[in-house]
Design a protein around this motif. Structure first.
Motif, short mmCIF file in Angstrom:
data_model
loop_
_atom_site.label_atom_id
_atom_site.label_comp_id
_atom_site.label_asym_id
_atom_site.label_seq_id
_atom_site.Cartn_x
_atom_site.Cartn_y
_atom_site.Cartn_z
N ILE A 134 14.83 0.75 -3.00
CA ILE A 134 15.36 2.09 -2.73
C ILE A 134 16.34 2.04 -1.57
O ILE A 134 16.31 1.11 -0.76
N PRO A 135 17.23 3.04 -1.48
CA PRO A 135 18.17 3.09 -0.35
C PRO A 135 17.42 3.23 0.98
O PRO A 135 16.35 3.86 1.03
N PRO A 136 17.93 2.67 2.04
CA PRO A 136 17.25 2.79 3.33
C PRO A 136 17.35 4.20 3.90
O PRO A 136 18.17 5.01 3.47
N ASN A 137 16.48 4.48 4.88
CA ASN A 137 16.51 5.73 5.66
C ASN A 137 16.11 6.97 4.88
O ASN A 137 16.28 8.09 5.36
N ILE A 138 15.60 6.79 3.65
CA ILE A 138 15.06 7.95 2.92
C ILE A 138 13.57 8.09 3.21
O ILE A 138 13.07 9.19 3.45
N LEU A 139 12.87 6.97 3.17
CA LEU A 139 11.46 6.94 3.55
C LEU A 139 11.31 6.19 4.87
O LEU A 139 12.06 5.25 5.15
N THR A 140 10.33 6.62 5.63
CA THR A 140 10.00 5.85 6.83
C THR A 140 9.32 4.55 6.42
O THR A 140 8.85 4.40 5.28
N ASP A 141 9.24 3.60 7.35
CA ASP A 141 8.58 2.34 7.04
C ASP A 141 7.13 2.55 6.63
O ASP A 141 6.62 1.89 5.72
N GLU A 142 6.47 3.50 7.28
CA GLU A 142 5.06 3.77 6.94
C GLU A 142 4.94 4.35 5.54
O GLU A 142 4.00 4.01 4.81
N GLU A 143 5.88 5.18 5.14
CA GLU A 143 5.82 5.79 3.81
C GLU A 143 6.13 4.78 2.70
O GLU A 143 5.42 4.71 1.71
N ARG A 144 7.17 3.99 2.87
CA ARG A 144 7.56 3.07 1.80
C ARG A 144 6.65 1.86 1.69
O ARG A 144 6.61 1.20 0.65
N LEU A 145 5.89 1.55 2.75
CA LEU A 145 4.95 0.43 2.72
C LEU A 145 3.52 0.87 2.45
O LEU A 145 2.59 0.09 2.58
N ASN A 146 3.37 2.13 2.06
CA ASN A 146 2.04 2.67 1.78
C ASN A 146 2.12 3.60 0.57
O ASN A 146 1.73 4.75 0.62
N ILE A 147 2.66 3.08 -0.54
CA ILE A 147 2.73 3.86 -1.78
C ILE A 147 1.32 4.09 -2.30
O ILE A 147 0.53 3.15 -2.41
N GLN A 148 1.00 5.34 -2.65
CA GLN A 148 -0.36 5.69 -3.04
C GLN A 148 -0.57 5.75 -4.55
O GLN A 148 -1.64 5.43 -5.04
N GLU A 149 0.44 6.19 -5.29
CA GLU A 149 0.35 6.26 -6.74
C GLU A 149 1.72 5.97 -7.33
O GLU A 149 2.76 6.18 -6.67
#
Length: 840
Positions: free
Chosen positions: A163-178
């Motif tokens: 995905i493009p950078p700066n859309i999700l924080t590192d915590e969000e993109r490294l913790n996909i839930q579903e």
């Protein structure tokens, strides 16, 4: 078959002499031995063909330029998901070619790549998220601790999804839930928000799409229902989105609609009367019914240390909610998942990290799956918690633990079997299904996918050969090859079920129905025994005995007798080692959306005309029209007209189709009318010729009885009355034209005036017992032959005009002649005489 190509190549191969690529299913060309074998079979008359198990559409391949290969081009549509390769009964050295079933899987998604894009991962190293569309199971999206991968060919190849950078924080993109895979791309859930990775973009699905924050779960369909469109306008959802207080359904083109709120749901299900402090929506999933959605509502018990789970079903077709006779106590704080089995009765499992709870046979058989030592905690047998529960269409189920140990159970079986270890306990693996419908394991270590076949039944037999458990029957089969069937008026659904078993085993086939009581049935049983082997055959015919004729509430009666139900076939006894224990089929009673009629030979008629205009004179129009009517005819809308000699009669014959599949010639009664109001045609039969004993219905009589009604609704199956009984209708003049057609009465259209004309007819079936569908078709006819008759007054006026013009021309030419005579003859002659006199 290439991942992007609908071209399929087939050949014959001998497993004992095949190449390694052929045995692995990766060969693009036959080996020398296979090529020779294919050519031998072809020379003996082998002609394979492809058959859709859904529509029974045939696709015949042709021998390619390279001998020993047959090639076919098959449309990549949902109805071609389950394909069968069949051939002639040709034997070579007493060997035949077995029929083969495979999945024709294709998804066109391809995700853009960019060096600046960043990856999405799960938070725990052993945890893998996954999803695949049920109609294309070889297309899979996975999120592991290493990478997000997407494949369209069961991990023969795969691509990274970033995905493009700066859309999700590192915590969000490294913790996909579903994660869910839909038509538009990959949906991911992280930090309570939804995002959609399309082929080129990564967008947030928020309030602009009607999706609230704090999303707790997403789920796509479990089973495939190819082209399930029982009625026009019904669109089934492809994803469920829920929070603790709301449930939404997602459709194609990124459309989301609120299904229900928790407050509305508690009122509908009358759960708000219970004195429990807190309710929430805990799990949502699709059922085995193609229109069914299941919601599990959690009720927190404050003082007992456990929660209650209630179950409710929603039908996307009837738009109704029903509370189910089911409740479950489970430990507080546990996250549950649920999966329905492919069956008629509601059979499903619910699991947390240690336990699997089952509910079979319409909630009559419930409990926890147990080990052979009667432990319901499955971690005691495997030393690891539950990662994945996989269930196929035939009721086989595998529980995969995080350490890759696997447990097997089957629909309506209440205990599990520990299978042999297949993968290293530190590998990150998933159970998936390949295009041939076989299970395989995919290893996703370090973000690279490596797959290997998993022979489930061989592993089961190997793990249970020392047990006392044996299958009570030798064979259980039926002639049902479809997952769904449609039943129209006057039609029957007949199938047989057979069970073969050893004498004294006491097995018999069972056919169960779940749903509304819309069908009657006839059953017949045949029993045979020979050499200690018993065979029982059960033949079942489902039908309706409802007459829609001469009823005052036609549409209400139709509605009351339409709907859908599930039919399940199973043996009375079974065990884990049985090859097949259940088959289910969905039956829809009503109008199939693709059902339509066509005029025989009309679509085969080709023309170069795109649009044309013509005039209908007012004397040929019904209703005493005060002026002529100008018509613009569009061939793209109505088709190319049939050209008929005006001296010939025309007999319309209708054909019934389901999509492109021809069904039958229509024998039922139908009527026609000219949609622009022409009346200069009649019918070849009179009422007495048709066999009427009372006066038949006509357009004139129907208009007199139904004033201010459109012609489309004026006459149809809802008010049709035949004329062949003295008890129906009234006596009258039976020499009038009979205006109803069918295949047997040979009524024809007669052109009353011998002139060139253009007619646009619409035909409509009016037999109330023929179909639930409103069957109409439009066609055009152009008559030719005699030049149109000219008006006598117009001819007289033209003749008088011509005579007057000729008379004027004669007078003008006379005076012009006098002028020329005077100028060039008389005057020169007179001048010459004068000159002569002067000389003298």
């Amino acid at each position: 078959m290439g991942p992007e190509s609908p071209d399929i190549r087939i050949w014959v191969y001998d497993p004992e002499n095949a190449s390694p690529e052929e045995l692995d299913g990766r060969a693009s060309n036959p080996s020398v031995t296979s090529k020779s074998l294919s050519m031998q079979f072809a020379s003996m008359g082998q002609e394979p063909y492809f058959l859709s198990a859904v529509t029974f559409q045939h696709y015949t391949p042709e021998m390619a330029e390279e001998e020993g290969i047959w090639e076919a081009r098959i449309p990549l549509i949902k109805t071609n998901l389950f394909m069968m390769v069949k051939g002639n009964a040709v034997a070579l050295q007493d060997c035949y070619i077995a029929d083969f079933i495979f999945l024709l899987s294709h998804v066109s998604l391809t995700f853009s790549q960019n060096s600046t894009y960043v990856k999405m991962t799960s938070s725990q190293e052993e945890y893998i998220l996954f999803d695949w569309p049920p109609c294309f199971p070889a297309s899979v999206a996975t999120v592991s601790h290493w990478e997000t991968l997407f494949t369209k060919d069961a991990f023969n190849t795969s691509e990274r999804v970033r995905i493009p950078p700066n859309i999700l924080t590192d915590e969000e993109r490294l913790n996909i839930q579903e994660i869910c895979l839909i038509d538009e791309g990959i949906v991911v859930l992280t930090a309570g928000f939804l995002y959609l990775r399309t082929e080129k973009d990564f967008i947030k699905l928020d309030e602009k799409f009607g999706i609230p924050p704090n999303v707790t779960g997403i789920r796509t369909r479990t089973f495939c229902w190819p082209e399930y469109t029982p009625r026009e306008g019904l669109q089934l959802s492809q994803i469920i989105v829920w929070t603790e207080k709301e449930v939404l359904l997602g459709y194609t083109h990124k459309k989301f609609k609120l299904l229900v709120t928790l407050e509305q749901l508690l009122t509908i299900l009358q759960l708000n009367t219970l004195k429990i402090a807190l309710y929430s929506i805990h799990v949502a999933t699709y059922t085995s019914d193609p229109t069914g959605v299941a919601l599990m509502i959690k009720a927190v018990e404050e003082h007992f240390g456990f929660d209650l789970l209630y179950l409710a079903f929603y039908s996307e077709e009837t738009l109704t909610w029903t509370v189910q006779d089911f409740s479950l106590k489970f430990n507080s704080g546990k996250k549950l998942s649920a999966l329905f089995m492919f069956s008629a009765l509601p059979n499903f499992v619910i699991w947390d990290d240690k336990h699997v709870y089952y509910s079979y046979q319409n909630y009559s058989k419930n409990g926890f799956l147990k080990t052979q030592s009667q432990e319901k905690d499955l971690t005691s047998l495997t030393g690891s918690s539950i990662h994945q529960v996989f269930i196929d269409y035939y009721g086989n189920a595998v529980i995969k633990m995080f350490n890759n140990k696997m447990l097997y159970f089957k629909i309506e079986i209440t205990d599990v079997v520990l299978l042999h270890e297949w993968a290293n306990e530190n590998d990150n693996t998933l159970i998936l299904i390949n295009p041939s419908g076989e299970l395989f394991l995919t290893n996703l270590n370090y973000g690279k996918a490596v797959f290997s076949e998993y022979p489930l039944m061989l592993e089961l037999y190997s793990s249970t050969y020392k047990d006392q458990s044996t299958c009570p029957y030798m064979l259980f089969e039926s002639n049902v090859v479809l997952n769904n069937a449609y039943l129209d008026k006057g039609k029957e659904l007949t199938f047989w079920v057979q069970v073969v078993y050893h004498e004294n085993a006491g097995v018999h086939p069972i056919v169960e129905i779940y749903g509304p009581k819309l069908l009657q049935e006839k059953r017949s049983t045949e029993y045979e025994i020979a050499s200690g082997i018993c065979t029982k055959n059960l033949t079942v015919t489902f039908y309706q005995e409802v007459s829609y004729e001469a009823t005052s509430s036609y549409y209400e009666l139709q509605t009351a007798n339409t709907g859908h139900l599930m039919i399940q076939m199973r043996p009375s006894r079974f065990a884990k080692t049985c090859p097949l224990s259940s088959r289910a089929i969905h039956v829809y009673i009503g109008c199939l959306a693709q059902r339509h009629i066509e005029l025989r030979g009309y679509k085969d008629n080709l023309c170069q005309i795109q649009n044309l205009s013509y005039v209908i004179e007012k004397k040929y129009l019904s209703g005493n029209s005060p002026k002529d009517k100008y018509i613009n005819y569009n061939t793209s809308k109505y088709g190319c007209p049939l050209t008929i000699d005006m001296r010939n009669k025309f007999r319309p014959v209708l054909h019934l189709y389901d999509g492109r599949q021809f069904i039958e010639e229509v024998e039922a009664n139908f009527i026609i009318w000219e949609i622009f109001g022409r009346k200069d045609f009649s019918y070849s039969l009179s009422m007495i010729d048709a066999g009427c004993v009372n006066q038949a219905q006509t357009w004139e009589s129907m208009k007199a009885q139904n004033e201010n009604v459109s012609i489309e609704e004026l006459w149809g199956p809802h008010n049709y009355r035949h004329c062949f009984s003295f008890a129906i209708g009234k006596p009258g003049n039976l020499l009038k034209p009979y205006e109803i057609f069918n295949l047997s009465n040979e009524n024809e259209i007669v052109w009353e005036n011998q002139h060139v004309g253009f007619y646009v007819f619409r035909a409509k079936i009016i037999d109330p017992n023929y179909s639930f569908c409103n069957l109409t078709v439009t066609f055009a006819i152009e008559t030719f032959g005699i030049i149109p008759e000219t008006d006598n007054y117009l001819v007289l006026l033209i003749m008088l005009g011509v005579i007057f013009v000729v008379f004027i021309c004669l007078i003008a030419s006379y005076f012009q002649y006098l002028k020329f005579f005077r100028k060039f003859i008389y005057e020169p002659s007179l001048e010459s005489k004068r000159k002569k006199k002067r000389k003298h």
